[in-house]
Design an enzyme around this catalytic site. Sequence first.
Site, short mmCIF file in Angstrom:
data_model
loop_
_atom_site.label_atom_id
_atom_site.label_comp_id
_atom_site.label_asym_id
_atom_site.label_seq_id
_atom_site.Cartn_x
_atom_site.Cartn_y
_atom_site.Cartn_z
N SER A 168 0.83 -1.20 0.00
CA SER A 168 0.00 0.00 0.00
C SER A 168 0.87 1.26 0.00
O SER A 168 1.74 1.40 -0.85
CB SER A 168 -0.96 -0.05 1.19
OG SER A 168 -2.00 0.90 1.05
N HIS A 181 -8.34 -5.18 -0.23
CA HIS A 181 -7.07 -4.51 0.08
C HIS A 181 -6.40 -5.08 1.33
O HIS A 181 -5.19 -5.34 1.32
CB HIS A 181 -7.31 -3.01 0.25
CG HIS A 181 -6.05 -2.22 0.36
ND1 HIS A 181 -5.18 -2.06 -0.70
CD2 HIS A 181 -5.48 -1.56 1.41
CE1 HIS A 181 -4.15 -1.33 -0.32
NE2 HIS A 181 -4.31 -1.03 0.95
N ASP A 221 -9.86 -4.70 -5.19
CA ASP A 221 -9.10 -4.17 -4.05
C ASP A 221 -9.96 -3.32 -3.12
O ASP A 221 -9.94 -3.47 -1.91
CB ASP A 221 -7.92 -3.35 -4.58
CG ASP A 221 -7.07 -2.77 -3.48
OD1 ASP A 221 -6.08 -3.41 -3.08
OD2 ASP A 221 -7.39 -1.66 -3.00
#
Length: 290
Positions: free
Chosen positions: A99, A271, A216
Amino acid sequence: MKSPRSSALQLLLLGLMALCIDAYKPVIIVHGILDGPKEFRNLTQFITSAHSGTRVKVIDLYNYKCSLMPMWKQVNRIRKEIRKEMQAAPDGIHLLCFSQGGLICRALLASTPEHNVHTFISLSSPLAGQFGETDYIKSIFHNIIKTNIFRACYNKLGQEVSICDYWKDPHQRPRYLESNNFLTLLDGEKPHSQLGAWRMNFLRIKKLVLIGGPDDGVITPWQSSQFGFYDIDENVIDMIDRDVYRNDTFGLKTLDHLGALFPCVLSGVKHVHWHKDHMVFRTCIQKWLI
C-alpha cells in the site's frame, strides 16, 4: 557405528542445505497506512515456511496513526533502517512493500545511491497516485467528498499529511503540480536537479513486481498499482499510454524493455487481505524471493 561413506554423505547434504539457505536474500517489508508490523505475521510465516532460513524484517517505524506523517520524513528515516540491512547483506536484499509502503519504497530506491535492492515487490500500492472515496479517506478527511479533498491537500499544511503527498486529483492538475513535492518529483512531472540520478538509482533494481487487482476496494483506480491512472474524464489510462512511461522519466519503460517488469493481477482480493492470503503469496510473490 556410521560408515565413512554415510558420514561424508551427511556432511555433503548439510553443506548443500546451508548453501540453499544462504541463497535466499533477506526480505524487508514496509507496511502501509494505518497499520504496523503485527499485520504482517502471516506474510512473514509464508516466506519462512516456503524458504527456510530467510531473514524477514518488518520495518517497525511510523506505525498506525504515525503513518500519516509526511512521506519524505518517513522515507528518510526508513532509509537509515534499511541501509543497515543492505550493509549486512552484500549480495542484496528484496523489498516487499504494501500500500502506502510501496510509494515509500519507490522514493527510497530513487533517492538512495548505490542501494543493493534486487527485487522490488509492490503489493497493492497507489504507485501512480490515489483518487477515490474509501473508508481510509473518509476516516482521515471526515467524509469530505473526493472532489473537494484537493482543498485540504494542495497547500503547505496539507502536504504534511502522507496521503496528500500522493493524492492526485485529475480535475485539479495545475494545483497538483504546483503544490505536490513528492509524487510529482518521483514521476519527473516537476523537473529537479536530481531527476537523472534518481532514474539511475531506480534502475539498479533487477526486477519490479506489480501486484494488484480490480476488487481491491481501496487503491483508486486499482490500476494505479500497475502505474495506470485517470485522465481528466476519469477514464483509466494504462501504464504504457501514460507520459511517464512514454518519456521514461524515471525508468519504467527501460525496465519493461529489459524484461524486468512483472505485473500480477488477481481478482477477488480485498485490500486488507493481500498480505494475509496464501494464494496471493504463492501466485505473485514466492517465486521472486530467491
